[in-house]
Design an enzyme around this catalytic site. Structure first.
Site, PDB file in Angstrom:
ATOM      1  N   TYR A  15     -64.875  -3.846  -5.097  1.00 25.78           N
ATOM      2  CA  TYR A  15     -64.293  -2.767  -4.300  1.00 25.78           C
ATOM      3  C   TYR A  15     -65.268  -2.284  -3.225  1.00 25.78           C
ATOM      4  CZ  TYR A  15     -61.013  -2.420  -8.262  1.00 25.78           C
ATOM      5  OH  TYR A  15     -60.105  -2.679  -9.271  1.00 25.78           O
ATOM      6  N   HIS A  64     -63.708  -9.219 -14.143  1.00 26.81           N
ATOM      7  CA  HIS A  64     -62.643  -8.864 -13.204  1.00 26.81           C
ATOM      8  C   HIS A  64     -61.524  -9.905 -13.163  1.00 26.81           C
ATOM      9  CE1 HIS A  64     -62.041  -6.262  -9.362  1.00 26.81           C
ATOM     10  NE2 HIS A  64     -60.886  -6.550  -9.920  1.00 26.81           N
ATOM     11  N   LYS A 113     -54.377   5.656  -8.296  1.00 25.88           N
ATOM     12  CA  LYS A 113     -55.278   5.846  -7.159  1.00 25.88           C
ATOM     13  C   LYS A 113     -54.580   6.629  -6.063  1.00 25.88           C
ATOM     14  CE  LYS A 113     -55.746   3.912  -3.027  1.00 25.88           C
ATOM     15  NZ  LYS A 113     -55.257   2.875  -2.118  1.00 25.88           N
ATOM     16  N   LYS A 124     -66.857  -3.602 -12.784  1.00 24.38           N
ATOM     17  CA  LYS A 124     -66.423  -4.956 -13.148  1.00 24.38           C
ATOM     18  C   LYS A 124     -67.300  -6.041 -12.544  1.00 24.38           C
ATOM     19  CE  LYS A 124     -61.767  -3.039 -12.866  1.00 24.38           C
ATOM     20  NZ  LYS A 124     -61.965  -2.004 -11.858  1.00 24.38           N
TER      21      LYS A 124
END
Length: 283
Positions: A49, A107, A228, A74
């Site tokens: 991310y 991930h 989110k 992750k």
């Protein structure tokens, strides 16, 4: 907030805050700070991310005791492998500014993820990771994995929402004592989830939105959710799901919405797999 107890005794909040697709550091730090202020204690990030530092800053300035927070990150495909995973774990710790990570996940089941998991098992035994797990492990992959590894993963984070309910995946996780966690609990906005007539009609009974109903539905299935948003009002709204419960009839109506496949990703598409392998989180 309610909690679920993982297979190693660690308690994990049933709802957290996700920061996928928030690469802008200032925006991510602000959103994570607002989430912590709103009462979220689980923050979910990832090396891929590109915002672990921003999450770390939000944690540092929150004033919330470290032991009250549950931080997830992750291992990316690029770092799958025994030695590379050891380095990646330390890199994430450094970027987050933490002495330990509460939950560390593979991930994607790609590359040398078995080697990576061995490094994760070692870091878990050393206390750097309080719990370890996986993401995107479909039932046959998870079964093979659990039959192979020393430490059964605590969590499997997969796509779970009203349009892709994955009951078979939940059954396999239950068999092995793996807690399901939903990425994309809003289906990334597909199927008009925020104004869906079935979810909206159910929500009207409780004075809740379609989005709140979708989150509550997963919670009542024993699924951890990590919605989110970068909008403070939505952040606060998404955590306001603990004062109502869906009826059995509501749950049955939502069960009918399952289309049985993802409209977001296709892990069986070779082109998608190649794309994930080409995605670099560092040079």
């Amino acid at each position: 907030m309610e909690y679920v107890t993982l297979n190693n005794g660690v308690k994990m909040p049933l709802e957290g805050f996700g920061v996928f697709q928030v690469p802008d550091h200032a925006q991510c730090e602000k959103a994570a700070s607002e989430a912590i202020e709103a009462g979220y204690r689980l923050i979910d990030t990832a090396a891929a991310y590109m915002n672990e530092e921003a999450v770390g800053k939000a944690i540092a300035k929150s004033g919330v005791p470290r032991e009250d927070l549950f931080i997830t990150t992750k291992l990316w495909v690029q770092d799958a492998g025994y030695e590379t995973a050891k380095t990646a774990i330390q890199t994430s710790l450094n970027k987050l500014g933490l002495d330990y990570i509460d939950l560390y996940l593979i991930h994607q089941p790609m590359g040398d993820y078995m080697g990576g998991y061995r490094a994760m098992e070692e870091a878990y035994k050393e206390g750097k990771l309080r719990a370890i797990g996986v993401c995107n492990f479909y039932p046959h992959v998870l079964t093979d994995f659990c039959e192979t590894v020393e430490i059964i993963p605590a969590v499997n984070q997969i796509e779970l929402h009203p349009f892709f309910q994955q009951e078979n995946a939940l059954a396999v996780m239950k068999e092995y004592g793996v807690v399901p966690e939903a990425w994309g609990p809003f289906a990334e906005g597909t199927n008009n989830i925020f104004s869906h007539p079935v979810l909206s009609k159910i929500g009207e009974k409780y004075g809740k939105t379609a989005a709140q109903v979708a989150l509550r539905w997963n919670i009542q299935r024993g699924v951890v959710v990590i919605p989110k948003s970068v909008h403070k009002e939505r952040i606060e709204q998404n955590i306001d799901i603990w004062d109502f419960a869906l009826s059995d009839e509501d749950m049955k109506e939502i069960a009918k919405l399952d289309i049985g496949h993802s409209k977001i990703v296709n892990h069986s598409d070779p082109a998608f797999v190649k794309m994930l392998h080409s995605l670099k989180v560092h040079e």
